[in-house]
Design a protein around this motif. Structure first.
Motif, mmCIF file in Angstrom:
data_model
loop_
_atom_site.group_PDB
_atom_site.id
_atom_site.type_symbol
_atom_site.label_atom_id
_atom_site.label_comp_id
_atom_site.label_asym_id
_atom_site.label_seq_id
_atom_site.Cartn_x
_atom_site.Cartn_y
_atom_site.Cartn_z
ATOM 1 N N VAL A 55 0.865 -1.176 0.000
ATOM 2 C CA VAL A 55 0.000 0.000 0.000
ATOM 3 C C VAL A 55 0.900 1.224 0.000
ATOM 4 N N LYS A 63 -2.994 5.536 4.313
ATOM 5 C CA LYS A 63 -2.435 4.172 4.279
ATOM 6 C C LYS A 63 -2.562 3.463 5.628
ATOM 7 N N ASP A 186 3.243 -2.248 8.794
ATOM 8 C CA ASP A 186 3.201 -0.803 8.513
ATOM 9 C C ASP A 186 4.624 -0.265 8.521
ATOM 10 N N VAL A 218 2.415 -1.548 4.234
ATOM 11 C CA VAL A 218 2.407 -0.117 3.924
ATOM 12 C C VAL A 218 3.849 0.333 3.758
#
Ligand code: ATP
Ligand code: MG
Length: 245
Positions: A55, A63, A186, A218
């Motif tokens: 992402v 995001k 992330d 992400v």
């Protein structure tokens, strides 16, 4: 990376009709009135199972909010999230917590390892927290994961005795130990130098290729996204391109 098309799907996954995660009309608004921030605006998205999805998008494009809503770490303002056939938006807090613990894995930018535990103990921790027995099968699974991630010789060391890349690989092993349907990461390489980043990304990809896991990562970095099978591009709370449906 081009948006996904049906021909991108490898033959072994073409029969997998159910996506690993799906968002429908997903909106998240922080605050109200004139100061309201529309972090997500009616996002429709499918995360394909058994693939590595990145992402991407500018800072503030939504995001992390998207990832937190997909992972049940945050509740959307509107819309629906379904993970592995379970509609998260319909679960109460206790069930949601249990679902996250049993079915999902998380890797964060700051590795979040417990400093007083060894790498091996950190990896087994989610099983202990879930009240599962650390039996020989669990130990051999931990050993297998550690070997795939190349940390099998570091299991007796505490986090402070490991490099950043090794610590992040321990965090990935910890996310994998419960055999989650879906792993969310992330900015997992945000605190790493380029050599360690490449190492961690290659290992994340191998958890997809070799262990058949689904990873959603992400990232800000094109070089990181290049390891993924798909890219979802976020722009101002919307999916601008990618595996959106
Ligand atoms: N708890 C919060 N309260 C108010 N606004 C928030 C909150 N969390 C995020 N936002 C806002 O929502 C928008 C999306 O934030 P988000 O963290 O999802 O962005 P991001 O794409 O992950 O950015 P970055 O690349 O900087 O991490 C931003 O405008 C942000 O300021
Ligand atoms: Mg973010």
């Amino acid at each position: 990376m081009p948006p996904s098309t049906p021909t991108d799907t490898p033959p072994e996954n073409r029969s997998t009709a159910m996506p690993a995660a799906r968002a429908r009309g997903l909106s998240k608004t922080y605050g109200r009135g004139e100061t309201a921030v529309h972090a997500l605006r009616e996002v429709d998205l499918e995360i394909p199972a058994g693939r590595f999805t990145a992402v991407m998008g500018a800072s503030g494009s939504g995001k992390s909010t998207l990832m937190h809503c997909l992972a049940g770490l945050d509740r959307p303002t509107a819309g629906e999230v379904t993970v592995a056939g379970t509609t998260l938006t319909g679960l109460d807090d206790d069930r949601l917590t249990r679902f996250r613990r049993d079915r999902l894995g998380f890797v964060f930018q700051a590795f979040n390892l417990l400093p007083m535990l060894t790498a091996g103990q950190n990896i087994l921790l989610p099983l202990e927290l879930a009240g599962r027995r650390i039996d020989p099968a669990a130990r051999s699974r931990a050993a297998e994961i550690a070997e795939i991630l190349g940390i099998e010789r570091r299991l007796g060391h505490r986090p402070a005795e490991l490099s950043g890349g090794q610590q992040q690989r321990v965090a990935i092993a910890r996310a994998l130990i419960t055999e989650p349907d879906l792993i969310f990461a992330d900015e997992p390489t945000g605190n790493l130098d380029s050599g360690s980043s490449a190492e961690v990304l290659a290992h994340l990809r191998s958890t997809v290729r070799e262990l058949g896991r689904t990873v959603v990562m992400v990232t800000h970095e094109d070089s990181a996204a290049a390891y993924a099978d798909h890219v979802v591009l976020m722009s101002d709370g919307r999916v601008a391109a990618g595996v959106g449906v």
